[in-house]
Enzyme design. Sequence first.
Site, PDB file in Angstrom:
ATOM      1  N   GLY A  59      41.851  39.803  41.384  1.00  0.00           N
ATOM      2  CA  GLY A  59      43.407  40.150  41.320  1.00  0.00           C
ATOM      3  C   GLY A  59      44.016  40.363  42.178  1.00  0.00           C
ATOM      4  O   GLY A  59      45.223  40.329  42.505  1.00  0.00           O
ATOM      5  N   ASP A 113      34.833  51.900  43.863  1.00  0.00           N
ATOM      6  CA  ASP A 113      34.166  51.118  45.213  1.00  0.00           C
ATOM      7  C   ASP A 113      33.289  52.180  45.905  1.00  0.00           C
ATOM      8  O   ASP A 113      32.252  51.607  46.333  1.00  0.00           O
ATOM      9  CB  ASP A 113      35.279  50.787  46.023  1.00  0.00           C
ATOM     10  N   HIS A 221      47.056  48.399  42.192  1.00  0.00           N
ATOM     11  CA  HIS A 221      46.440  48.226  40.891  1.00  0.00           C
ATOM     12  C   HIS A 221      47.700  48.742  40.007  1.00  0.00           C
ATOM     13  O   HIS A 221      47.371  48.960  38.663  1.00  0.00           O
ATOM     14  CB  HIS A 221      45.242  49.026  40.601  1.00  0.00           C
TER      15      HIS A 221
END
Length: 471
Positions: A59, A113, A221
Amino acid sequence: MSKKLINSPANAVDEALAGLVGANPSLRLLQGHRVIVRADIDTVTEQNKVTLVSGGGSGHEPAHAGFVGKGMLSAAVAGAVFASPPSASVLAALRAVASPAGTLVIVKNYTGDRLNFGIAVEQAKMEGMAVKMVVVGEDTALPSTESSAGRRGLCGILLVHKVAGALAEQGATLETVAAFAQQTANAIATLSISLTPCSLPGCKPSFNLKEDEMELGLGIHGEPGAQRTKLKPVDEVVATVFEHMTQQTPGYCYFKPEAGMEVALVVNNLGGTSNLELLIVTNAAIRYLVDAMKLKVVRVYVGSFMTSLEMAGVSFTLLNVSLQSILEWLDLPVGAPGWPNASTVEREDSHSIPSLTAVVTDQACFSGEPKTVVGLHRLLNNSKWLISVTQLALSIVSRTCVSHDFYGTASVLDSKVETVSHAMKIKSSWFNLLNLSCNSGYSTRHVAGTVLTLPTTMFQRKGKTNQGIFD
């Protein structure tokens, strides 16, 4: 539900990666994983060069897969949209690019992550691989506190990819590549301004911004930013961004510029911003940095680098380039499809060149004609003079190898002399063009450029198009 050009949300990431590989023969897709690898990775490892791995949720294209290539990443691992990739895929990427010189993993500062890449790094070490990891968090939207996860990783990570990739390409050791990657990460600051939310494929936006609102520091995000304000003119928006980015208050001492500091600027499209707006923003940012902050902007990167699906807005990244050889590393050519070709020409205070049309007036004179409009009209009614000037213009166009449908061919031009002569009466210019080209020292290229714009200029004044010449 937002509109998206997809087949299905479930297949969106895989089809996008397939499209990237299909368009770029220098990339390969690792079977069974969402991992993009350099096609020449065997050559890289045989040359005993350090390899680089990065990645994160999808994205944000072209990040990170678009930055795989010579001089940048060796592999990129993609997760689902806005979701960290699984550690199994990260480990598969590390195995695919394992080099005797070692591998550097570069990740953004997000919990998922750090966890998934960190697990894979430890597993790789257990398998005997030499691996180091650098975490990048350069967001300046929010203060760092003990209760937070720290600064978020944003578009600035791409500059770390670039510096580390250049060093690896030049044969530096893993320790050296990792050290300069961390130094670069520490010298970066990023802040965004968003005008709209984004929506995951198959979903509605997770929040809303009013038509007259913008949000400073919104995460990639959709995480909350620093503040929401009314939409402002671009100059005010840019000033707000850089004032916030460089504020020196407890919790915010992230980027402390000094007058004369050389910086690289990244103006990143968050996904839904038009190119027109992006360039307007870039102009405002350069002017503010140079005029208000007294910085020297030595490199500018403009485009879509780390997006947030269709979010309208931009992020600004500053990098202090006073580090050893950092400009050399930034300028080293790369083979990654997502990296821009930024100009390395030294920036000047003035970005414009003289324009012929800017100084054309109806008061110019030629061949002894009086400096009056009457004299100009008398000259324009002279068909012999008009034909000779037209031939001069066509000669200029020919010498400068400009391909343009300029009044059609010479034969068409000759057959339209009366129509052209009538058109010239509307408003100035062949007359002044010849005068200026002979006496003002302009190059033939500048003259040709003006020649090519005259039909448009004249007929726009009358609400017509170039085609009107032939009517």
